[in-house]
Design a protein around this motif. Sequence first.
Motif, mmCIF file in Angstrom:
data_model
loop_
_atom_site.group_PDB
_atom_site.id
_atom_site.type_symbol
_atom_site.label_atom_id
_atom_site.label_comp_id
_atom_site.label_asym_id
_atom_site.label_seq_id
_atom_site.Cartn_x
_atom_site.Cartn_y
_atom_site.Cartn_z
ATOM 1 N N LEU A 86 0.819 -1.213 0.000
ATOM 2 C CA LEU A 86 0.000 0.000 0.000
ATOM 3 C C LEU A 86 0.851 1.260 0.000
ATOM 4 N N SER A 87 1.890 1.284 0.855
ATOM 5 C CA SER A 87 2.624 2.545 0.945
ATOM 6 C C SER A 87 3.384 2.831 -0.351
ATOM 7 N N PHE A 88 3.841 1.761 -1.022
ATOM 8 C CA PHE A 88 4.476 1.999 -2.323
ATOM 9 C C PHE A 88 3.448 2.410 -3.378
ATOM 10 N N GLU A 89 2.266 1.814 -3.297
ATOM 11 C CA GLU A 89 1.248 2.119 -4.312
ATOM 12 C C GLU A 89 0.842 3.587 -4.290
ATOM 13 N N LEU A 90 0.946 4.218 -3.112
ATOM 14 C CA LEU A 90 0.655 5.654 -3.052
ATOM 15 C C LEU A 90 1.448 6.391 -4.118
ATOM 16 N N GLY A 91 2.731 6.035 -4.226
ATOM 17 C CA GLY A 91 3.574 6.707 -5.211
ATOM 18 C C GLY A 91 3.369 6.179 -6.616
ATOM 19 N N LEU A 92 3.179 4.846 -6.728
ATOM 20 C CA LEU A 92 3.056 4.242 -8.058
ATOM 21 C C LEU A 92 1.778 4.677 -8.756
ATOM 22 N N LEU A 93 0.676 4.705 -8.001
ATOM 23 C CA LEU A 93 -0.627 4.896 -8.643
ATOM 24 C C LEU A 93 -1.190 6.297 -8.459
ATOM 25 N N TRP A 94 -0.787 6.985 -7.395
ATOM 26 C CA TRP A 94 -1.429 8.260 -7.074
ATOM 27 C C TRP A 94 -0.438 9.413 -6.976
ATOM 28 N N PRO A 95 0.337 9.643 -8.042
ATOM 29 C CA PRO A 95 1.314 10.736 -7.962
ATOM 30 C C PRO A 95 0.658 12.067 -7.598
ATOM 31 N N GLY A 96 -0.550 12.320 -8.094
ATOM 32 C CA GLY A 96 -1.224 13.587 -7.800
ATOM 33 C C GLY A 96 -1.542 13.728 -6.326
ATOM 34 N N PHE A 97 -1.946 12.609 -5.722
ATOM 35 C CA PHE A 97 -2.286 12.617 -4.304
ATOM 36 C C PHE A 97 -1.052 12.926 -3.462
ATOM 37 N N VAL A 120 7.487 10.328 -5.577
ATOM 38 C CA VAL A 120 6.701 10.076 -6.783
ATOM 39 C C VAL A 120 7.615 9.768 -7.971
ATOM 40 N N ALA A 121 8.717 10.540 -8.074
ATOM 41 C CA ALA A 121 9.632 10.326 -9.202
ATOM 42 C C ALA A 121 10.252 8.932 -9.143
ATOM 43 N N ILE A 122 10.697 8.521 -7.944
ATOM 44 C CA ILE A 122 11.290 7.189 -7.811
ATOM 45 C C ILE A 122 10.248 6.133 -8.164
ATOM 46 N N ALA A 123 9.051 6.304 -7.603
ATOM 47 C CA ALA A 123 8.019 5.290 -7.816
ATOM 48 C C ALA A 123 7.669 5.170 -9.289
ATOM 49 N N SER A 124 7.617 6.304 -10.012
ATOM 50 C CA SER A 124 7.172 6.158 -11.398
ATOM 51 C C SER A 124 8.308 5.709 -12.318
ATOM 52 N N GLU A 125 9.531 6.161 -12.054
ATOM 53 C CA GLU A 125 10.606 5.747 -12.965
ATOM 54 C C GLU A 125 11.070 4.319 -12.710
ATOM 55 N N LEU A 126 10.984 3.884 -11.459
ATOM 56 C CA LEU A 126 11.486 2.542 -11.148
ATOM 57 C C LEU A 126 10.331 1.583 -10.893
ATOM 58 N N ASN A 127 9.176 1.830 -11.514
ATOM 59 C CA ASN A 127 8.005 1.057 -11.089
ATOM 60 C C ASN A 127 8.141 -0.439 -11.337
ATOM 61 N N VAL A 128 8.902 -0.835 -12.344
ATOM 62 C CA VAL A 128 9.024 -2.280 -12.594
ATOM 63 C C VAL A 128 9.808 -2.988 -11.478
ATOM 64 N N PRO A 129 11.060 -2.541 -11.198
ATOM 65 C CA PRO A 129 11.733 -3.224 -10.071
ATOM 66 C C PRO A 129 10.987 -3.080 -8.750
ATOM 67 N N ILE A 130 10.337 -1.924 -8.515
ATOM 68 C CA ILE A 130 9.600 -1.759 -7.254
ATOM 69 C C ILE A 130 8.477 -2.787 -7.162
#
Lengths: 415, 320
Positions: A62-73, B78-88
């Motif tokens: 969940l805590s990672f998904e905040l960044g992966l899915l909800w950048p705007g949030f 956010v930048a880390i999460a979106s650029e590295l989303n596959v390994p994450i």
Amino acid sequence: MAISLGFHILFAVAGMAMPVLLLTAELAWQRTRDPEWIELAVRWAKGTAILFAVGAVSGTVLSFELGLLWPGFMEHGALIGVPFTLEGFAFFFEAIFLGVYLYGRERISPGMRVFSVAAIAASGLASGVFVMAVNAFMQSPAGIDDPDPWIAFRSPAFPYQAVHMALAAYLSVAFLLAGIHAAGLLRSPGSALHRKALKIALAFAIPLAPLQLVSGDLSAKYVADDQPIKFAAMEAHFRTAERAPLHVGGLPDVEARELRGALPLPGFLSFLAHGDFESEVLGLEEFPEELWPNVTFVHVAFEVMVVAGGAMVLASLVAAFLWIRRRRAPENRWFLRALVLLAPAGLIATEAGWMVAEVGRQPWIIRGVLRTADAVTTNEGVIYPLVGFSLLYVLLGVSVVVLLRRHVFAAEEGR
Amino acid sequence: MTLPVVALGLIGFAIVVYALTGGADFGAGVWHLLATGPRAKDQRKAVAQAIGPVWEANHVWILFALILLFTCFPGAFVAIASELNVPITLVLGGIVLRGSAFVFRSYGMLAATGKLWWNAVFGLTSVSTPLCLGIMVGGMSAGGDWASPFAFAVGVLALVIFAFLAAVYLACVTAGELREDFRRRAIAAGILAGVVAVGVNLLAADAAPRVYGNLTDGALRKLLLFGTQALALGTLAALFLRRVAIARFGAIVQVAAILASWGLAMDGTLVLSETFPIEAAASPPEVLRTALAISAGGAALLTPALVYLMRVFRGGASPG
């Protein structure tokens, strides 16, 4: 994300409530020195260990998904950071004492056992409350223009949500265990272990169910005031009216702005919303349709929660009645069967209630501040991990159920 | 020192502790997978006993680093999460499967085939997760490019280092022949780590020139780098001489020093496709102050609890 949350919430609920029941069993042993209390605690502890571990790892997702899915949030990340930081510490505390209690129970004194399990219970409750602060902020972000790190705790929704969620956790687990041990008693009547377990579970369920009813009523009055669109959607109340009727059942027809097949109770909705049968209740028509959530979904989820909650209140009243009349915990076979049927009621009500809160807030992710559509990632590849995680959760969910089933009934056959 | 620097330092501290504790748990899983010889069963048992009581507490350190990162530097998160989303995503899948597999197999409610299956899941995710964590570090050092030989080499380095740490720890909590098994494994992993590190260095010159250049820039960094190399040799020597407690100390300092070198070489900037100088990416000062204050208060509460946990389990746990 909703799938991850929906999965995690079940384990979080167990992580909050199981320690309280464990604490009761440990204290009962301290008082009576009856070894069966210890056996019960050990068996519950093993189940808790599995649920807690799965809850912990799904929480990480969940805590990672905040960044992966909800950048705007996460642009508002600073504002929800404080409750999450506090939650991190509470969780840390919980994990430490869980390790001590589960793996060290033969190495530590009985007093330390009680202390550890009390520490787990307290930090589990704290975690739940901190997470509800984040959720309350999303429902009602009071004072967002003034960047105060403690802003989430100032949300007017916070006290209602925190109490309602904590009671939901305890009540769900009490009914789940009551159902499991009622099934055990039906299989092997007279088992002292199941009898003791059922006694603890019912002792929690009886007062908590009516309390949850009160908390639910207070929450409804608050939502009617502060979030009228959600309230109208919950009740599928389309037209503003004085002496508004409460509708039981029915399916909303959003096109026609009508609720079909429902039983109206005149004036009760006004009473529910404002404590006065004559008061005016705003209908969905007052608000632009683009601000409506999915009315059918919210209404049905709300009804499911109310039905499941009502069944639990009824069962707890019957249990109290039987207990007082016989002066011992009820063991009537018809009542045990009913408890088996009601085992998932609390969890169902929790899931449904959570859906009311979240779907009822749409189209906003932070109400009035940020729309869900603007917060979500634009990366289309996210569908693959989403499907992957859903499959993973199905696998884990099935495994947990199979394991716990074996755990509950295996010891049975060994006896 | 400014507030963002303190906050970044705290995140770095959490990452180092995670590598030393949670990282070693992954490494122990590797030895669980690779258990061989007449004492394979005992090796597996030693691993399960060593990580059982502590792995959940150890796991919290990464959560911590994560929470502080999104509280104090939301844009960077956010930048880390979106650029590295596959390994994450692979890391997350690994963490979920591994933790679940461990408890499923630990509580003795599985049939034999089920246990075999979950054991395999536990072993494989113990390899894949550190690999992907290393790939993330590589990606963060090389402008967000994680699908490169360099990032993969960093992944292998992380895997080997975690296995090395775990073998050293396990040698300290076991005795007799079993200790010899883990001591030999520690030596092998230590030598392998040196070889992989040379490879990473060669690739870094091209793939991550900025970080590579920074590694030896300035006296402090030079000292740290050479100190690390000296420590690595010292630790290996201690292992040869069967001084496992000294080796454990050396291994801990060495791994912390490796991460510190990397952190300093990043030079207060996240090197993704868009760079994040920390002062600019930080949350408002009152948020940082509150997060740091909570961390200080939390540490005051947690430290005695952690010390107690370690005291209870000194010398390994009883089978759970």
